[in-house]
Write an enzyme that holds these catalytic residues in place. Sequence first.
Site, PDB file in Angstrom:
ATOM      1  N   TRP A 119      -8.245 -12.614   2.432  1.00 28.90           N
ATOM      2  CA  TRP A 119      -7.725 -11.507   3.229  1.00 28.90           C
ATOM      3  C   TRP A 119      -7.753 -11.887   4.704  1.00 28.90           C
ATOM      4  O   TRP A 119      -8.254 -12.947   5.076  1.00 28.90           O
ATOM      5  CB  TRP A 119      -8.532 -10.241   2.944  1.00 28.90           C
TER       6      TRP A 119
ATOM      7  N   TYR B  89     -14.641  -8.774  -2.845  1.00 24.05           N
ATOM      8  CA  TYR B  89     -15.187  -8.907  -1.501  1.00 24.05           C
ATOM      9  C   TYR B  89     -16.704  -9.028  -1.619  1.00 24.05           C
ATOM     10  O   TYR B  89     -17.414  -8.052  -1.855  1.00 24.05           O
ATOM     11  CB  TYR B  89     -14.792  -7.686  -0.648  1.00 24.05           C
TER      12      TYR B  89
ATOM     13  N   GLU C 250      -5.823  -2.917  -7.366  1.00 23.11           N
ATOM     14  CA  GLU C 250      -7.124  -2.248  -7.463  1.00 23.11           C
ATOM     15  C   GLU C 250      -7.010  -0.890  -8.154  1.00 23.11           C
ATOM     16  O   GLU C 250      -7.695   0.076  -7.800  1.00 23.11           O
ATOM     17  CB  GLU C 250      -7.764  -2.145  -6.078  1.00 23.11           C
TER      18      GLU C 250
ATOM     19  N   GLU D  55      -7.225 -11.163  -4.109  1.00 26.87           N
ATOM     20  CA  GLU D  55      -7.756 -10.970  -2.758  1.00 26.87           C
ATOM     21  C   GLU D  55      -9.188 -11.472  -2.780  1.00 26.87           C
ATOM     22  O   GLU D  55      -9.938 -11.181  -3.716  1.00 26.87           O
ATOM     23  CB  GLU D  55      -7.770  -9.497  -2.333  1.00 26.87           C
TER      24      GLU D  55
ATOM     25  N   TRP E 280     -10.024   4.564  -4.871  1.00 21.04           N
ATOM     26  CA  TRP E 280      -9.790   4.739  -3.435  1.00 21.04           C
ATOM     27  C   TRP E 280      -8.313   4.848  -3.045  1.00 21.04           C
ATOM     28  O   TRP E 280      -8.014   5.175  -1.914  1.00 21.04           O
ATOM     29  CB  TRP E 280     -10.457   3.610  -2.648  1.00 21.04           C
TER      30      TRP E 280
ATOM     31  N   HIS F 259       0.877  -1.156   0.000  1.00 16.37           N
ATOM     32  CA  HIS F 259       0.000   0.000   0.000  1.00 16.37           C
ATOM     33  C   HIS F 259       0.928   1.223   0.000  1.00 16.37           C
ATOM     34  O   HIS F 259       1.359   1.699   1.046  1.00 16.37           O
ATOM     35  CB  HIS F 259      -0.912  -0.021   1.226  1.00 16.37           C
TER      36      HIS F 259
END
Length: 343
Positions: free
Chosen positions: A307, A246, A180, A272, A185, A119
Amino acid sequence: MKSMLAWLLVLNLLFVGVAARALEPANPHASAKARAILNYFGSLSVRTEKRLVSGQFTGFGRGATLRLMDEIHDHTSQWPVLVGTDYADFEHGSLTFKAPNRAAVHYWNQGGLVTISAHLYNPANPKGGGLRDQGVDLNALLAPDTDTHARWMQELDLIAAGLQELKDAGVVVLWRPFHEMNGDWFWWGAKDPDTFIKIWRQMFDYLSQTKGLDNLLWVYSPNHGSKTAAYYAGDHYVDLVGLDAYTDFVDNDHIKGYAEAAKIEKPFGFTEYGPHGPQNPLGDYDYRRFLEGVKKDFPKAVFFMSWDGKWSLARNNNVKELLADSWIVNRGDLPAGLVGKGD
């Protein structure tokens, strides 16, 4: 001798199923062990069993440990194949690799595979951090003689130091940067695809060529949804592809963009996965549903990584049954010599 054994393993994998074929790594100088692992993934989609590699993310930065792996083993008597860690140091707005690498090296030496993400902190932000900053111009990262470019190169050098430590330990890394990127985001997300691809290729060239990191397999992992193939940097810059998803519902109505990503001629997986959505999981998911959905609607999938926290294989239901299924590859199912010390 070790290099010869790795090459023999590559040759052996080429004969696993009539449709299996040798895959050329994005980095033409990739190590023999990296090539063997890539070809192992390439061999899985033609199998009728032992074809979906299990994985678990185990934490960020200074908090990365193998505790979740131990809990999964305690509950199921199985070790997932793939351990995931991340270099993010959220507390200090930077990156750190000591604890993630310690977990990665230990798991590799025990016979597992390793994937690492980061990240990334925003190099356009002089204060550090800024993971969710908006309005970042990616072109500024490559503009010479600017503070942003200097900070970006410092960030790449920090990443390279961590990945070099793993190379020195003999570890092949499924390196998953800029995850992603089709979402809005993270600071690198939802940008002009052509500009994003320039940044991906610059990182690839710097780590692969300038830094000589031949132990990396490059993983492209958009979020499920729209534009899942739009940010793909090209076959010479990517080794594996996947989707982050997710959701409880593992089907084409709830996981979008599979068809586009699956058209890319690279091994595909769920990079993920977490039940109940991206926030506040309940920890009561029947993980057999995940496998049922993969079998039905995502036939190209050959690996997944759950995750951590309450999304994890350690915190949900019927994980023992999941890992016992004939489709699932656990750590003990890997071919002898594929993973471990040396090259």
